[in-house]
Motif scaffolding. Structure first.
Motif, PDB file in Angstrom:
ATOM      1  N   ALA A  43      11.012  54.509  29.530  1.00 46.97           N
ATOM      2  CA  ALA A  43      10.718  54.375  30.950  1.00 46.97           C
ATOM      3  C   ALA A  43       9.810  53.183  31.223  1.00 46.97           C
ATOM      4  N   ARG A  44       8.711  53.077  30.495  1.00 49.27           N
ATOM      5  CA  ARG A  44       7.766  51.994  30.737  1.00 49.27           C
ATOM      6  C   ARG A  44       8.341  50.647  30.306  1.00 49.27           C
ATOM      7  N   THR A  45       9.097  50.633  29.217  1.00 52.37           N
ATOM      8  CA  THR A  45       9.739  49.386  28.805  1.00 52.37           C
ATOM      9  C   THR A  45      10.725  48.924  29.871  1.00 52.37           C
ATOM     10  N   ALA A  46      11.484  49.854  30.427  1.00 55.68           N
ATOM     11  CA  ALA A  46      12.442  49.503  31.482  1.00 55.68           C
ATOM     12  C   ALA A  46      11.723  48.987  32.720  1.00 55.68           C
ATOM     13  N   ALA A  47      10.582  49.587  33.046  1.00 56.43           N
ATOM     14  CA  ALA A  47       9.822  49.131  34.209  1.00 56.43           C
ATOM     15  C   ALA A  47       9.384  47.683  34.032  1.00 56.43           C
ATOM     16  N   HIS A  48       8.867  47.356  32.863  1.00 52.66           N
ATOM     17  CA  HIS A  48       8.448  45.973  32.615  1.00 52.66           C
ATOM     18  C   HIS A  48       9.646  45.029  32.552  1.00 52.66           C
ATOM     19  N   PHE A  49      10.743  45.481  31.948  1.00 55.17           N
ATOM     20  CA  PHE A  49      11.907  44.606  31.799  1.00 55.17           C
ATOM     21  C   PHE A  49      12.574  44.325  33.145  1.00 55.17           C
ATOM     22  N   SER A  50      12.303  45.171  34.126  1.00 54.35           N
ATOM     23  CA  SER A  50      12.879  44.950  35.459  1.00 54.35           C
ATOM     24  C   SER A  50      12.347  43.690  36.121  1.00 54.35           C
ATOM     25  N   THR A  51      11.350  43.045  35.510  1.00 55.03           N
ATOM     26  CA  THR A  51      10.859  41.769  36.034  1.00 55.03           C
ATOM     27  C   THR A  51      11.810  40.616  35.730  1.00 55.03           C
ATOM     28  N   ALA A  52      12.806  40.832  34.876  1.00 53.86           N
ATOM     29  CA  ALA A  52      13.697  39.739  34.453  1.00 53.86           C
ATOM     30  C   ALA A  52      14.360  39.003  35.620  1.00 53.86           C
ATOM     31  N   PRO A  53      14.918  39.695  36.639  1.00 56.77           N
ATOM     32  CA  PRO A  53      15.550  38.941  37.733  1.00 56.77           C
ATOM     33  C   PRO A  53      14.579  38.016  38.464  1.00 56.77           C
ATOM     34  N   PHE A  54      13.316  38.430  38.598  1.00 59.67           N
ATOM     35  CA  PHE A  54      12.335  37.601  39.290  1.00 59.67           C
ATOM     36  C   PHE A  54      12.021  36.352  38.466  1.00 59.67           C
ATOM     37  N   ILE A  55      11.938  36.517  37.154  1.00 57.39           N
ATOM     38  CA  ILE A  55      11.681  35.371  36.278  1.00 57.39           C
ATOM     39  C   ILE A  55      12.860  34.409  36.341  1.00 57.39           C
ATOM     40  N   GLY A  56      14.075  34.957  36.343  1.00 55.72           N
ATOM     41  CA  GLY A  56      15.255  34.112  36.456  1.00 55.72           C
ATOM     42  C   GLY A  56      15.278  33.346  37.767  1.00 55.72           C
ATOM     43  N   ALA A  57      14.914  34.016  38.867  1.00 55.03           N
ATOM     44  CA  ALA A  57      14.876  33.348  40.171  1.00 55.03           C
ATOM     45  C   ALA A  57      13.809  32.262  40.200  1.00 55.03           C
ATOM     46  N   ALA A  58      12.648  32.530  39.572  1.00 57.56           N
ATOM     47  CA  ALA A  58      11.578  31.528  39.524  1.00 57.56           C
ATOM     48  C   ALA A  58      12.017  30.305  38.735  1.00 57.56           C
ATOM     49  N   ILE A  59      12.709  30.513  37.604  1.00 53.53           N
ATOM     50  CA  ILE A  59      13.221  29.384  36.807  1.00 53.53           C
ATOM     51  C   ILE A  59      14.214  28.570  37.623  1.00 53.53           C
ATOM     52  N   ALA A  60      15.074  29.259  38.369  1.00 56.39           N
ATOM     53  CA  ALA A  60      16.065  28.557  39.188  1.00 56.39           C
ATOM     54  C   ALA A  60      15.392  27.694  40.249  1.00 56.39           C
ATOM     55  N   ILE A  61      14.267  28.174  40.783  1.00 51.02           N
ATOM     56  CA  ILE A  61      13.539  27.407  41.804  1.00 51.02           C
ATOM     57  C   ILE A  61      12.816  26.222  41.172  1.00 51.02           C
ATOM     58  N   LEU A  62      12.126  26.473  40.049  1.00 47.53           N
ATOM     59  CA  LEU A  62      11.286  25.436  39.444  1.00 47.53           C
ATOM     60  C   LEU A  62      12.086  24.385  38.688  1.00 47.53           C
ATOM     61  N   VAL A  63      13.157  24.814  38.011  1.00 48.44           N
ATOM     62  CA  VAL A  63      13.887  23.903  37.128  1.00 48.44           C
ATOM     63  C   VAL A  63      15.184  23.391  37.769  1.00 48.44           C
ATOM     64  N   LEU A  64      15.902  24.283  38.427  1.00 48.84           N
ATOM     65  CA  LEU A  64      17.213  23.904  38.963  1.00 48.84           C
ATOM     66  C   LEU A  64      17.175  23.492  40.429  1.00 48.84           C
ATOM     67  N   GLY A  65      15.983  23.544  41.034  1.00 49.20           N
ATOM     68  CA  GLY A  65      15.841  23.033  42.391  1.00 49.20           C
ATOM     69  C   GLY A  65      16.342  23.941  43.491  1.00 49.20           C
ATOM     70  N   GLU A  66      16.516  25.227  43.218  1.00 49.39           N
ATOM     71  CA  GLU A  66      16.925  26.148  44.278  1.00 49.39           C
ATOM     72  C   GLU A  66      15.780  26.354  45.249  1.00 49.39           C
ATOM     73  N   LEU A  67      16.106  26.763  46.470  1.00 51.39           N
ATOM     74  CA  LEU A  67      15.121  26.863  47.537  1.00 51.39           C
ATOM     75  C   LEU A  67      14.185  28.055  47.332  1.00 51.39           C
ATOM     76  N   LEU A  68      12.907  27.838  47.677  1.00 53.94           N
ATOM     77  CA  LEU A  68      11.936  28.924  47.704  1.00 53.94           C
ATOM     78  C   LEU A  68      12.090  29.660  49.025  1.00 53.94           C
ATOM     79  N   THR A  69      12.415  30.946  48.956  1.00 53.76           N
ATOM     80  CA  THR A  69      12.728  31.713  50.157  1.00 53.76           C
ATOM     81  C   THR A  69      11.688  32.797  50.409  1.00 53.76           C
ATOM     82  N   ALA A  70      11.679  33.295  51.631  1.00 51.38           N
ATOM     83  CA  ALA A  70      10.785  34.401  51.982  1.00 51.38           C
ATOM     84  C   ALA A  70      11.130  35.651  51.186  1.00 51.38           C
ATOM     85  N   SER A  71      12.407  35.844  50.897  1.00 52.13           N
ATOM     86  CA  SER A  71      12.805  37.023  50.124  1.00 52.13           C
ATOM     87  C   SER A  71      12.251  36.959  48.707  1.00 52.13           C
TER      88      SER A  71
END
Length: 357
Positions: free
Chosen positions: A250-278
């Motif tokens: 349960a706790r490992t899954a809770a921490h691992f659920s951060t993966a999509p946010f890290i992926g979105a941050a990489i896309a913004i910082l490295v691939l130039g995607e837009l920083l959005t309110a969402s």
């Protein structure tokens, strides 16, 4: 304000590191979707993890020649059933359900539904495997789910609970079952477990992709997919299994659920995607959820029944057994016994704290 007990929560950073690796390769893996169909890409990522970890295992055994004892426990006979179940559920059934589900749903709807894996993992851990899950962890799961939904929501998305949508939820259920079954054998060598899962899932998915008409990719695409798979699937899964060993599913899954946010941050910082309110909203929810789990306190008087097992350990308060003299330097792994013990201290549902509450 609650603080972080590093002694208890240090293994949470393994789960966060696993999420970081998995999330970081996701934007780059998406770039390969123009060269490969999704099922073939998934197969190559899995295969890259299996082949890469096989190389790690060979090198590790070469360097360990002549050393006494073992650093990690081998699979026991009864572990193979759990491993087979995890491989079939997560590497076999889940990709088929996901592929069929994607054929009848939009990308935005599928992204929303995939956020349910973490919550389903927790539900299975609590309901079927009797893992202790407190209110803070449930609250964190709700925040993570809300953050994931905000991050993946696209305006105008038509959401319908169709058979295809249910198939995607079914894939999440299979991956959640995979997580919990892997937790049952997390005392064994995580490199071996992740290697077997990668080779099996990679072979199955690639065979299915070829059956559906996939052509052999260019060498550069092949190399990129295998390398991304080794880091984002292989190394990430080793860290994930180590976290399962010490934190529970349960706790490992809770921490691992951060993966999509890290992926979105990489896309913004490295691939130039837009920083959005969402993204900003989802980031705040993710940070709040992570803080809730990291600052959890769980301490009470509990009893340890007699136990005999094998896993990597040092001689702490739970490991005061007698040695025969050939176990090698600490940390090491060998079969040992735990006498009955009753005491009180802070703990998480690791290998030695899977008692009823």
């Amino acid at each position: 304000m609650a603080g972080i007990d590093i002694r208890i929560q240090r293994y949470a950073f393994l789960a966060l590191a696993a999420a970081a690796l998995f999330g970081a390769i996701t934007p780059f893996a998406k770039l390969l979707l123009g060269e490969l169909p999704p099922l073939a890409l998934a197969g190559l990522l899995y295969l890259g993890s299996g082949v890469g970890l096989l190389a790690v295992l060979v090198l590790r055994r070469q360097f360990a020649r002549g050393e006494a004892g073992s650093k990690e426990a081998a699979l026991a006979r009864w572990d193979y059933a759990w491993l087979a179940g995890a491989v079939i559920a997560g590497g076999g059934v889940a990709p088929v359900l996901l592929l069929w589900g994607l054929s009848g749903t939009g990308a935005s709807e599928a992204s929303l539904l995939l956020n349910f894996e973490g919550v389903i993992t927790m539900l299975i851990a609590a309901a079927l495997f009797r893992e202790a899950v407190g209110r803070r962890v449930w609250a964190a799961a709700a925040l993570m789910l809300a953050g994931g939904l905000v991050l993946s929501w696209q305006p105008g998305t038509a959401f319908e609970l169709s058979p295809h949508a249910l198939a995607i939820v079914g894939a999440c259920l299979c991956w959640a079952l995979d997580n919990n079954l892997t937790r049952k054998i997390s005392a064994s060598d995580p490199v071996v477990l992740a290697m077997v899962k990668g080779l099996a899932a990679g072979s199955f998915n690639l065979a299915l992709a070829y059956a559906l008409g996939m052509e052999f990719p260019a060498s550069a695409t092949l190399a990129a997919a295998l390398a991304l798979g080794f880091l984002g699937y292989g190394v990430s899964l080793v860290l994930f299994i180590l976290a399962l060993r010490h934190l529970g599913a349960a706790r490992t899954a809770a921490h691992f659920s951060t993966a999509p946010f890290i992926g979105a941050a990489i896309a913004i910082l490295v691939l130039g995607e837009l920083l959005t309110a969402s993204f900003i909203t989802a980031l705040i929810l993710m940070l709040a959820a992570t803080w809730l789990v990291l600052t959890e306190r769980h301490a009470h008087e509990h009893g340890h029944e007699h136990m005999a097992h094998s896993h990597r350990h040092t001689h702490d308060e739970h490991h005061q057994h007698v040695h025969l003299g050939d176990e090698g330097p600490e940390p090491h792994a060998h079969r040992h016994e735990h006498p009955p013990l009753t005491h009180s201290h802070s703990h998480l549902p690791d290998l030695h704290h899977r008692h009823r509450h």
